[in-house]
Structures are given as C-alpha cells and as structure tokens.
Design an enzyme around this catalytic site. Structure first.
Site, mmCIF file in Angstrom:
data_model
loop_
_atom_site.group_PDB
_atom_site.id
_atom_site.type_symbol
_atom_site.label_atom_id
_atom_site.label_comp_id
_atom_site.label_asym_id
_atom_site.label_seq_id
_atom_site.Cartn_x
_atom_site.Cartn_y
_atom_site.Cartn_z
ATOM 1 C CB ALA A 177 -0.951 0.004 1.197
ATOM 2 N N GLY A 178 2.105 1.165 0.291
ATOM 3 C CA GLY A 178 2.916 2.390 0.362
ATOM 4 C C GLY A 178 3.060 3.043 -1.001
ATOM 5 N NE ARG A 193 14.135 7.600 0.987
ATOM 6 C CZ ARG A 193 14.798 6.692 1.685
ATOM 7 N NH1 ARG A 193 14.205 6.068 2.679
ATOM 8 N NH2 ARG A 193 16.047 6.409 1.406
ATOM 9 N N GLY A 209 0.017 2.520 9.050
ATOM 10 C CA GLY A 209 1.064 1.660 9.601
ATOM 11 C C GLY A 209 0.898 0.206 9.183
ATOM 12 C CG ASP A 259 9.553 -2.389 0.401
ATOM 13 O OD1 ASP A 259 9.558 -3.438 1.063
ATOM 14 O OD2 ASP A 259 9.657 -1.251 0.914
ATOM 15 C CG ASN A 299 11.239 -6.485 11.713
ATOM 16 O OD1 ASN A 299 11.121 -7.621 11.273
ATOM 17 N ND2 ASN A 299 10.247 -5.612 11.751
ATOM 18 C CB ALA A 306 24.341 -6.884 -46.925
ATOM 19 C CG ASN A 325 7.100 -4.197 -41.015
ATOM 20 O OD1 ASN A 325 7.743 -3.182 -41.267
ATOM 21 N ND2 ASN A 325 6.957 -4.662 -39.792
HETATM 22 C C1 UD1 Z 1 9.479 -1.641 8.548
HETATM 23 C C2 UD1 Z 1 9.434 -2.247 9.958
HETATM 24 C C3 UD1 Z 1 10.851 -2.263 10.534
HETATM 25 C C4 UD1 Z 1 11.760 -3.047 9.600
HETATM 26 C C5 UD1 Z 1 11.711 -2.477 8.187
HETATM 27 C C6 UD1 Z 1 12.443 -3.408 7.239
HETATM 28 C C7 UD1 Z 1 7.274 -1.730 11.001
HETATM 29 C C8 UD1 Z 1 6.572 -0.841 11.948
HETATM 30 N N1 UD1 Z 1 8.552 -1.450 10.801
HETATM 31 O O1 UD1 Z 1 9.888 -0.285 8.687
HETATM 32 O O2 UD1 Z 1 10.845 -2.865 11.812
HETATM 33 O O3 UD1 Z 1 13.101 -2.996 10.107
HETATM 34 O O4 UD1 Z 1 10.355 -2.387 7.727
HETATM 35 O O5 UD1 Z 1 12.525 -2.851 5.953
HETATM 36 O O6 UD1 Z 1 6.681 -2.671 10.517
HETATM 37 N N2 UD1 Z 1 2.864 -0.360 4.314
HETATM 38 C C9 UD1 Z 1 1.521 -0.412 4.026
HETATM 39 N N3 UD1 Z 1 0.670 0.387 4.745
HETATM 40 C C10 UD1 Z 1 1.085 1.192 5.740
HETATM 41 C C11 UD1 Z 1 2.474 1.253 6.015
HETATM 42 C C12 UD1 Z 1 3.326 0.450 5.297
HETATM 43 O O7 UD1 Z 1 1.092 -1.152 3.139
HETATM 44 O O8 UD1 Z 1 0.236 1.864 6.335
HETATM 45 C C13 UD1 Z 1 3.757 -1.206 3.555
HETATM 46 C C14 UD1 Z 1 4.745 -0.403 2.701
HETATM 47 O O9 UD1 Z 1 4.244 -0.270 1.391
HETATM 48 C C15 UD1 Z 1 5.982 -1.255 2.705
HETATM 49 C C16 UD1 Z 1 5.911 -1.984 4.043
HETATM 50 O O10 UD1 Z 1 4.564 -1.931 4.443
HETATM 51 O O11 UD1 Z 1 5.969 -2.218 1.662
HETATM 52 C C17 UD1 Z 1 6.833 -1.401 5.110
HETATM 53 O O12 UD1 Z 1 6.484 -0.102 5.397
HETATM 54 P P1 UD1 Z 1 7.574 1.042 5.618
HETATM 55 O O13 UD1 Z 1 6.865 2.303 5.942
HETATM 56 O O14 UD1 Z 1 8.525 1.043 4.473
HETATM 57 O O15 UD1 Z 1 8.260 0.510 6.977
HETATM 58 P P2 UD1 Z 1 9.743 0.817 7.492
HETATM 59 O O16 UD1 Z 1 9.761 2.137 8.174
HETATM 60 O O17 UD1 Z 1 10.721 0.553 6.418
HETATM 61 CA CA CA Z 2 10.675 0.181 4.071
#
Ligand code: UD1
Ligand code: CA
Length: 461
Positions: free
Chosen positions: A13-14, A18, A83, A108, A174, A375, A381
């Site tokens: 969903a993100g 960036r 989140g 991702d 993580n 050649a 076409n």
């Molecule tokens: C997250 C983890 C972190 C970990 C890191 C690894 C959490 C709170 N944190 O942080 O511990 O070390 O990944 O890369 O889980 N997404 C949604 N909806 C939301 C938020 C996020 O679908 O509301 C999806 C994003 O598209 C992405 C993934 O979840 O694919 C991770 O979200 P992101 O905001 O990138 O988390 P990080 O801060 O990287």
């Molecule tokens: Ca991330």
C-alpha cells in the site's frame, strides 16, 4: 514435518514517495518484472495456498498487476496508510477465514527466497506462535531492532525512532517478514496502538502482545542481501545488481559459458540451455528462451515480450546471433540459423539454416529453411496504417539492398536481384525477379563532357 496451509499477506500500500515517480513503487521493475510480481512469485514458491495483497486507494494499476500474476488473490484496500499493523488488518476477513500459518511480506523486498520463508516457518516449531525474520545490518539505521534477552528470547521489536541510545546499538534488525501460527492473530492486531514516534500502528508491536498472551515467539535470521528493502532508485539498482549476480551464477552452473558475466543482463524468466556461449555486453529482456549450443556474440539485445507481442524470443539449437544483433518480440530463430551484425528481427520466424548475416530488417515475416537474406534487405512491413506480412520461401536468395514491400511473397528457391524493390505481385518459386532501371554505359562520355565545360567557361571570360 507436515506444513500448515499458508496464507501470505503482501503489503503493497505504500506510495514509495522516495522513488520520485508517477508510478507506485511496487510496480518498478527488477530483472524485467515488477517488485510486486517478485513478491507474488515468492509467495507461490513458498507454498502459499492463499494470497492477499493489500493495496492503497487509487491504486488500480497495482491491483491489475496483482491480478495478472495471481488471478485468485484477494485484493484488499487499506484506505489510509496508518502503519503496517493497520495494513495487515485490511485483510482481516481473509485472515479470520483462514486456519493455518499467516506470513506477512513487504512488496518492496524482492530478493527474499522461498527457502528462507520455509526456514522461518520451521522456527515456529510444532506449536503455535510468532516468528520474525531478522538479519545483521552493516548499518542498522532506520530499521526496527530485535531485542533479545540474556537467554536468547525475543522480547520485542523497537523501531529506530522509538529506540533508546542503547537499543540503537543493536545490529540485529527486523526484515519485516513475520510468520504467525495462531487463531488469535486478528485480536493481537486489534490490540496494537499507535502511541509511538510516528503515531502509526506498528506490526512489530505484535511481538510484545503475543508474549503477554503466552505465545512462544521466535526469530530466525538470513543475510542482509536477501531482505534489502527498496525505498529509492539507488536501492533498486543495488537490488538489481544482487539479483543479476545470482542469476548469472545459476546460468553458468547449469552449463552456459558467460565470458564476462558481469556484462550480461538476464530477466526473471530467462531460459538458457547447455553449451550456450554468451559473449560480453548482451541484454536479455523477459520472455527469452535460448536453446542448447547457441552462440550469442558480443553486443546483442534480445528484447523478448512487450505489450503488443506476447510470444517472446526463441533462439533454437545451434543458432548464431550477432555481434550487434537485435531480436525483438516474436523473433523465432531456427536451428543453426545465423543472424549477423546490424540485423533486426521482429515478429518473424526463420526456419532451420536460414541466414541474414548483415544489415537487414526482417519484420512480420516467415523465412523458409536455408533461405539467404542479403545485406541491406528490408521487409517494408508498415504503410503508416497497418502491418503487412512477407513470406520468403525455403532456399530463396534475396540479393543485397532489396526492399520487399509487404504483403508480398517470394517463392521457394527464387532469386531476387540486388537492389530490387519487390511489390505487388508475388515472385514465383524458382524464378528470378529483378526490378531495376536499365543499365546504360556511354563510352568516352566523361572526356567529351569535360571538353564542353572547359569551352563554355573560356567563352564567359
Ligand atoms: C518496517 C518495519 C521495521 C523493519 C523495516 C524493514 C514496522 C513498523 N517497521 O519499517 O521494523 O526494520 O520495515 O525494511 O513494521 N505499508 C503499508 N501500509 C502502511 C504502512 C506500510 O502497506 O500503512 C507497507 C509499505 O508499502 C511497505 C511496508 O509496508 O511495503 C513497510 O512499510 P515502511 O513504511 O517502508 O516501513 P519501514 O519504516 O521501512
Ligand atoms: Ca521500508
């Protein structure tokens, strides 16, 4: 150990701001396939019996891409990006109706392997519980940290922004991949609050809640490479490089020679047979099959499928391609056929032993066995409105610098004289067709003409 049915929930969903792109992050390609496509393929490899993809609102393209790769997937919308725990809850109904393991993956993170997911599930043991995939980061900045006690038990995951100075020193991070084996998953997710630095619902808080509920919590680890998360285009390039290194190794281990492996670019579905030799600087797009004993000389581009032509490129046994050849979608190069320098082939089949050795464009055509294309031959076409087909019979010989204006056919064994423009009528099998202005040689013309010019210029003075 018998494995439980597996539901994989992919968080996609993100927006990926960036990336600085009009396209959602998870649609950016790696080795010719979207990041989301990689996540879906991994889920299938890992044995997913059900799949849920969490997308953002207004993400029709992401939904289409998910359906293309997994028509049976449940696509659920997370209306606001509150989140990762909130994102998983968007799939609440799918989770509630599933009994077995639930694995959460980020879309991702395209370098993860099925073996690692399998290993993570095994770390759950026989009982119910939660398992987190961790890794040792060279630079842990930005990642959540796995907090382990003296006895080696995982206590909690602390997000970077919420961590104390001491917790920030922890390098065990993580990855984001979590496996749950508990009917309490939905209730655990519902108990997660957002009292943290980002005011987000963190999936990572599920660890502490699971412990409070007496569920066993485990961690397994993998290499940092495998869980590289892509947030920017430079990270995308790093992931591509890692992916390519893996793929080249596999191709070589399966019996192909890559003279300069680091200059050969493969796609996620490239198929390469044994005793294939690939010289430096070769780019292979999606949908390419290269059979045994083929040689691809330096600097070739094999494009594979595109939106219009979905048949890809096939190079059959013993064929020779290049140097500097371009094979576009729908090119089917026959057994022991030769395609030489500066030859472009699109949507065309060349049968066994056919040759186009230099400087030619063959598009929307069928070329019979052992035909020889000189050649400078062009199949014309396209008339600005539609595409026409060119048929070249077996054993035909097309003289240099010939234009074949499609639709047109040259019969088997026929010859076309160099410099001809062949249009309208077909050329009969076995015939010679020559289309040229008649040749005139005028003896002594140069001297006579010079003398006349000299005389004229003297008269003017
Ligand atoms: C997250 C983890 C972190 C970990 C890191 C690894 C959490 C709170 N944190 O942080 O511990 O070390 O990944 O890369 O889980 N997404 C949604 N909806 C939301 C938020 C996020 O679908 O509301 C999806 C994003 O598209 C992405 C993934 O979840 O694919 C991770 O979200 P992101 O905001 O990138 O988390 P990080 O801060 O990287
Ligand atoms: Ca991330």
């Amino acid at each position: 150990m018998t494995m439980q049915p597996l539901l994989v929930v992919i968080l996609a969903a993100g927006k990926g701001t960036r990336m600085k792109s009009a396209m959602p992050k998870v649609l950016h390609p790696l080795a010719g396939r979207s990041l989301l496509g990689h996540a879906i393929a991994l889920s299938k490899d890992a044995g997913a019996t059900r799949l849920a993809v969490v997308v953002g609102p207004d993400m029709a393209q992401v939904e289409t891409e998910a359906r293309r790769h997994a028509p049976d997937a449940s696509i659920v919308v997370q209306h606001q990006q509150l989140g990762t725990a909130n994102a998983v809850l968007a799939a609440r109904e799918v989770i509630a109706s599933h009994s077995g393991d639930v694995c959460v993956l980020f879309a991702d993170t395209p370098l993860l392997t099925a073996g690692t997911v399998h290993h993570l599930r095994q770390s759950l043991g026989q009982a119910s519980g939660v398992a987190v995939l961790g890794f040792h980061a060279a630079d842990p900045t930005g990642y959540g940290r796995l907090l382990i006690d003296g006895a080696g038990s995982l206590l909690a995951i602390r997000e970077d922004r919420d961590a104390s100075a001491a917790e920030r020193k922890v390098t065990l991070c993580n990855s984001g991949v979590v496996a749950f084996r508990t009917p309490k998953l939905v209730s655990i997710l519902e108990r997660i609050g957002n009292a943290n630095a980002k005011q987000e619902y963190y999936l990572t808080d599920a660890i502490e809640i699971a412990r409070e509920q007496g569920l066993p919590v485990a961690a397994s680890t993998c290499t940092e490479d495998e869980v590289l998360g892509i947030n920017s285009r430079d990270q995308l390039a790093v992931a591509e490089a890692i992916w390519q290194r893996r793929a080249r190794l596999k191709v070589m281990r399966d019996g192909a020679t890559l003279i300069a492996p680091e200059t050969v670019w493969l796609s996620y579905d490239t198929v390469i047979g044994r005793d294939v030799v690939i010289e430096p600087n070769v780019i292979i797009g999606p949908g390419v099959v290269i059979e045994d004993d083929v040689t691809i000389k330096a600097n070739c581009h094999l494009q594979g499928i595109d939106r219009k032509v979905s048949t890809g490129v096939r190079v059959r046994k013993g064929a020779e391609i290049g140097p500097f050849a371009r094979l576009r979608p729908g090119a089917d190069i026959g057994v022991e056929a030769h395609i030489g320098n500066f030859v472009e082939i699109k949507n065309a089949t060349l049968e066994q032993g056919a040759k186009a050795s230099h400087l030619a464009y063959i598009g929307d055509a069928h070329v019979g066995a052992d035909a020889n294309i000189g050649a400078g031959t062009i199949t014309c076409n396209y008339d600005g409105f539609s595409k026409g087909h060119t048929e070249i019979g077996a054993g035909a010989f097309i003289g240099s610098n010939t234009a074949l204006v499609a639709p047109v056919a040259v019969g088997s064994g026929a010859y076309v004289g160099a410099g001809s423009v062949v249009s309208g009528r077909d050329v009969e099998a076995g015939a010679l067709s020559v289309v040229r202005g008649e040749r005139r040689d005028i003896p002594g013309w140069v001297a006579k003409s010079r003398a006349a010019m000299v005389k004229r210029s003297a008269e003017k003075k």
